[in-house]
Motif scaffolding. Structure first.
Motif, PDB file in Angstrom:
ATOM      1  N   ASN A  67       0.777  -1.240   0.000  1.00 23.79           N
ATOM      2  CA  ASN A  67       0.000   0.000   0.000  1.00 23.79           C
ATOM      3  C   ASN A  67       0.808   1.289   0.000  1.00 23.79           C
ATOM      4  O   ASN A  67       0.254   2.355  -0.255  1.00 23.79           O
ATOM      5  N   CYS A  68       2.063   1.215   0.304  1.00 23.26           N
ATOM      6  CA  CYS A  68       2.853   2.442   0.429  1.00 23.26           C
ATOM      7  C   CYS A  68       4.084   2.435  -0.466  1.00 23.26           C
ATOM      8  O   CYS A  68       4.557   3.491  -0.887  1.00 23.26           O
ATOM      9  N   ALA A  69       4.627   1.253  -0.738  1.00 28.63           N
ATOM     10  CA  ALA A  69       5.922   1.161  -1.427  1.00 28.63           C
ATOM     11  C   ALA A  69       5.887   1.789  -2.814  1.00 28.63           C
ATOM     12  O   ALA A  69       6.898   2.340  -3.266  1.00 28.63           O
ATOM     13  N   ALA A  70       4.732   1.741  -3.477  1.00 24.84           N
ATOM     14  CA  ALA A  70       4.653   2.305  -4.828  1.00 24.84           C
ATOM     15  C   ALA A  70       5.083   3.770  -4.818  1.00 24.84           C
ATOM     16  O   ALA A  70       5.692   4.243  -5.769  1.00 24.84           O
ATOM     17  N   CYS A  71       4.776   4.479  -3.757  1.00 26.93           N
ATOM     18  CA  CYS A  71       5.155   5.899  -3.671  1.00 26.93           C
ATOM     19  C   CYS A  71       6.386   6.116  -2.794  1.00 26.93           C
ATOM     20  O   CYS A  71       7.235   6.934  -3.110  1.00 26.93           O
ATOM     21  N   HIS A  72       6.456   5.417  -1.678  1.00 28.08           N
ATOM     22  CA  HIS A  72       7.527   5.697  -0.709  1.00 28.08           C
ATOM     23  C   HIS A  72       8.755   4.798  -0.880  1.00 28.08           C
ATOM     24  O   HIS A  72       9.728   4.964  -0.165  1.00 28.08           O
ATOM     25  N   GLY A  73       8.702   3.864  -1.810  1.00 30.57           N
ATOM     26  CA  GLY A  73       9.878   3.055  -2.118  1.00 30.57           C
ATOM     27  C   GLY A  73       9.934   1.732  -1.372  1.00 30.57           C
ATOM     28  O   GLY A  73       9.441   1.608  -0.255  1.00 30.57           O
ATOM     29  N   GLU A 112       2.547  11.055  16.134  1.00 29.48           N
ATOM     30  CA  GLU A 112       1.562  12.116  15.950  1.00 29.48           C
ATOM     31  C   GLU A 112       1.517  12.546  14.478  1.00 29.48           C
ATOM     32  O   GLU A 112       0.455  12.678  13.886  1.00 29.48           O
ATOM     33  N   TRP A 113       2.698  12.750  13.914  1.00 31.76           N
ATOM     34  CA  TRP A 113       2.794  13.195  12.524  1.00 31.76           C
ATOM     35  C   TRP A 113       2.375  12.076  11.581  1.00 31.76           C
ATOM     36  O   TRP A 113       1.698  12.300  10.583  1.00 31.76           O
ATOM     37  N   TYR A 114       2.765  10.853  11.913  1.00 33.55           N
ATOM     38  CA  TYR A 114       2.383   9.684  11.119  1.00 33.55           C
ATOM     39  C   TYR A 114       0.861   9.601  11.041  1.00 33.55           C
ATOM     40  O   TYR A 114       0.285   9.484   9.972  1.00 33.55           O
ATOM     41  N   VAL A 167      -3.413  16.776   0.719  1.00 38.73           N
ATOM     42  CA  VAL A 167      -4.184  17.343  -0.382  1.00 38.73           C
ATOM     43  C   VAL A 167      -4.009  18.856  -0.345  1.00 38.73           C
ATOM     44  O   VAL A 167      -4.252  19.483   0.689  1.00 38.73           O
ATOM     45  N   ARG A 168      -3.525  19.415  -1.428  1.00 43.11           N
ATOM     46  CA  ARG A 168      -3.370  20.877  -1.492  1.00 43.11           C
ATOM     47  C   ARG A 168      -3.870  21.372  -2.834  1.00 43.11           C
ATOM     48  O   ARG A 168      -3.559  20.780  -3.857  1.00 43.11           O
ATOM     49  N   ASP A 169      -4.622  22.444  -2.828  1.00 42.96           N
ATOM     50  CA  ASP A 169      -5.158  23.031  -4.061  1.00 42.96           C
ATOM     51  C   ASP A 169      -5.827  21.965  -4.921  1.00 42.96           C
ATOM     52  O   ASP A 169      -5.648  21.940  -6.140  1.00 42.96           O
ATOM     53  N   TYR A 189      -1.592  14.580  -3.182  1.00 44.40           N
ATOM     54  CA  TYR A 189      -0.199  14.140  -3.179  1.00 44.40           C
ATOM     55  C   TYR A 189      -0.105  12.781  -2.503  1.00 44.40           C
ATOM     56  O   TYR A 189       0.675  11.940  -2.867  1.00 44.40           O
ATOM     57  N   MET A 190      -0.901  12.628  -1.489  1.00 41.90           N
ATOM     58  CA  MET A 190      -1.015  11.324  -0.829  1.00 41.90           C
ATOM     59  C   MET A 190      -2.483  11.119  -0.469  1.00 41.90           C
ATOM     60  O   MET A 190      -3.098  11.995   0.122  1.00 41.90           O
ATOM     61  N   PRO A 191      -3.059   9.972  -0.835  1.00 42.87           N
ATOM     62  CA  PRO A 191      -4.462   9.716  -0.506  1.00 42.87           C
ATOM     63  C   PRO A 191      -4.662   9.523   0.996  1.00 42.87           C
ATOM     64  O   PRO A 191      -3.718   9.247   1.726  1.00 42.87           O
TER      65      PRO A 191
HETATM   66  C1  HEC Z   1       0.126   8.054  -4.130  1.00 48.34           C
HETATM   67  C2  HEC Z   1       1.409   8.104  -3.442  1.00 48.34           C
HETATM   68  C3  HEC Z   1       1.441   7.801  -1.964  1.00 48.34           C
HETATM   69  C4  HEC Z   1       0.987   6.675  -1.316  1.00 48.34           C
HETATM   70  C5  HEC Z   1       0.262   5.472  -1.878  1.00 48.34           C
HETATM   71  C6  HEC Z   1       1.342   6.855   0.068  1.00 48.34           C
HETATM   72  N1  HEC Z   1       1.971   8.055   0.239  1.00 48.34           N
HETATM   73 FE1  HEC Z   1       2.650   8.816   2.000  1.00 48.34          FE
HETATM   74  N2  HEC Z   1       3.165  10.541   1.076  1.00 48.34           N
HETATM   75  C7  HEC Z   1       3.134  10.750  -0.294  1.00 48.34           C
HETATM   76  C8  HEC Z   1       3.609  12.095  -0.578  1.00 48.34           C
HETATM   77  C9  HEC Z   1       3.736  12.716  -1.963  1.00 48.34           C
HETATM   78  C10 HEC Z   1       3.930  12.682   0.671  1.00 48.34           C
HETATM   79  C11 HEC Z   1       4.406  14.127   0.911  1.00 48.34           C
HETATM   80  C12 HEC Z   1       3.154  14.931   1.143  1.00 48.34           C
HETATM   81  C13 HEC Z   1       3.366  16.411   1.100  1.00 48.34           C
HETATM   82  O1  HEC Z   1       3.956  16.911   0.137  1.00 48.34           O
HETATM   83  O2  HEC Z   1       2.871  17.073   2.015  1.00 48.34           O
HETATM   84  C14 HEC Z   1       3.663  11.669   1.681  1.00 48.34           C
HETATM   85  C15 HEC Z   1       3.859  11.854   3.035  1.00 48.34           C
HETATM   86  C16 HEC Z   1       3.745  10.857   3.988  1.00 48.34           C
HETATM   87  C17 HEC Z   1       4.062  11.011   5.394  1.00 48.34           C
HETATM   88  C18 HEC Z   1       4.637  12.253   6.061  1.00 48.34           C
HETATM   89  C19 HEC Z   1       6.149  12.117   6.002  1.00 48.34           C
HETATM   90  C20 HEC Z   1       6.933  13.343   6.351  1.00 48.34           C
HETATM   91  O3  HEC Z   1       8.157  13.216   6.576  1.00 48.34           O
HETATM   92  O4  HEC Z   1       6.364  14.435   6.375  1.00 48.34           O
HETATM   93  C21 HEC Z   1       3.809   9.819   6.002  1.00 48.34           C
HETATM   94  C22 HEC Z   1       3.978   9.470   7.466  1.00 48.34           C
HETATM   95  C23 HEC Z   1       3.318   8.919   4.969  1.00 48.34           C
HETATM   96  N3  HEC Z   1       3.295   9.588   3.771  1.00 48.34           N
HETATM   97  C24 HEC Z   1       2.963   7.600   5.192  1.00 48.34           C
HETATM   98  C25 HEC Z   1       2.409   6.759   4.231  1.00 48.34           C
HETATM   99  C26 HEC Z   1       1.991   5.397   4.489  1.00 48.34           C
HETATM  100  C27 HEC Z   1       2.155   4.678   5.804  1.00 48.34           C
HETATM  101  C28 HEC Z   1       1.449   4.931   3.328  1.00 48.34           C
HETATM  102  C29 HEC Z   1       0.807   3.595   3.076  1.00 48.34           C
HETATM  103  C30 HEC Z   1      -0.213   3.174   3.990  1.00 48.34           C
HETATM  104  C31 HEC Z   1       1.544   6.004   2.345  1.00 48.34           C
HETATM  105  N4  HEC Z   1       2.146   7.086   2.928  1.00 48.34           N
HETATM  106  C32 HEC Z   1       1.086   5.913   1.043  1.00 48.34           C
HETATM  107  C33 HEC Z   1       2.684   9.870  -1.245  1.00 48.34           C
HETATM  108  C34 HEC Z   1       2.070   8.653  -0.977  1.00 48.34           C
END
Ligand code: HEC
Length: 144
Positions: free
Chosen positions: A71-77, A100-102, A111-113, A117-119
């Protein structure tokens, strides 16, 4: 050789398109996570990771690792190692402040404008699944 180069180009393009799409629309199909063996947490979002000091910590790590990959690796690696387009989640602070931030991000997304960016992952994954992911993330955390 020529064929090889061509193939390389095509796969690089595919990768670019795939990441581009995921980033542009937040269009990632959520995969269900089997959390039935983890202690239930209720409907209210907790402020801190309940599985950190918990008898089921190791189970949470295991479930979290696979839930992250799906669920996350596609975007976060893979392994939470960011390619630079998204924050590197290994750098999230370990402990309550990081929690807290997590929580804020997974519940509200980014979501901005009108751009996603992240669902809002909290809409599609259970609190149990998301804290399990956080538990796994802490096992790969790096000092900043
Ligand atoms: C569609 C791509 C996408 C997916 C899927 C996604 N993220 Fe993200 N995530 C992002 C982006 C882009 C940001 C930066 C948001 C911003 O610019 O404010 C982010 C930010 C975050 C942050 C804040 C990190 C920081 O240092 O500020 C956390 C925590 C996070 N994601 C957790 C997750 C987790 C856990 C999952 C899976 C359950 C997930 N994300 C799935 C794209 C994604």
């Amino acid at each position: 050789m020529r064929y090889f180069k061509q193939a390389l180009k095509i796969s690089a393009l595919g990768l670019l398109l795939a990441t581009g799409q995921a980033l542009a629309h937040g269009n990632v199909t959520p995969q269900s996570v089997d959390t039935k063996d983890l202690e239930k947490l209720g409907d209210e979002w907790l402020e801190t990771n309940p599985y950190r000091d918990h008898p089921q910590h190791d189970l949470a790590v295991k479930i979290g690792a696979s839930a992250y990959n799906q669920n996350c690796a596609a975007c976060h690696g893979l392994e939470a190692i960011s390619g630079g387009m998204t924050p590197d989640l290994r750098e999230l602070e370990v402990g309550e402040f990081g929690d807290e931030w997590y929580k804020e991000r997974v519940v509200n997304g980014a979501v901005r404008d009108g751009r996603v960016y992240m669902p809002r992952m909290g809409d599609v994954l259970s609190q149990e699944a998301l804290w399990a992911i956080r538990t796994w993330l802490e096992t790969v955390a790096v000092e900043q």
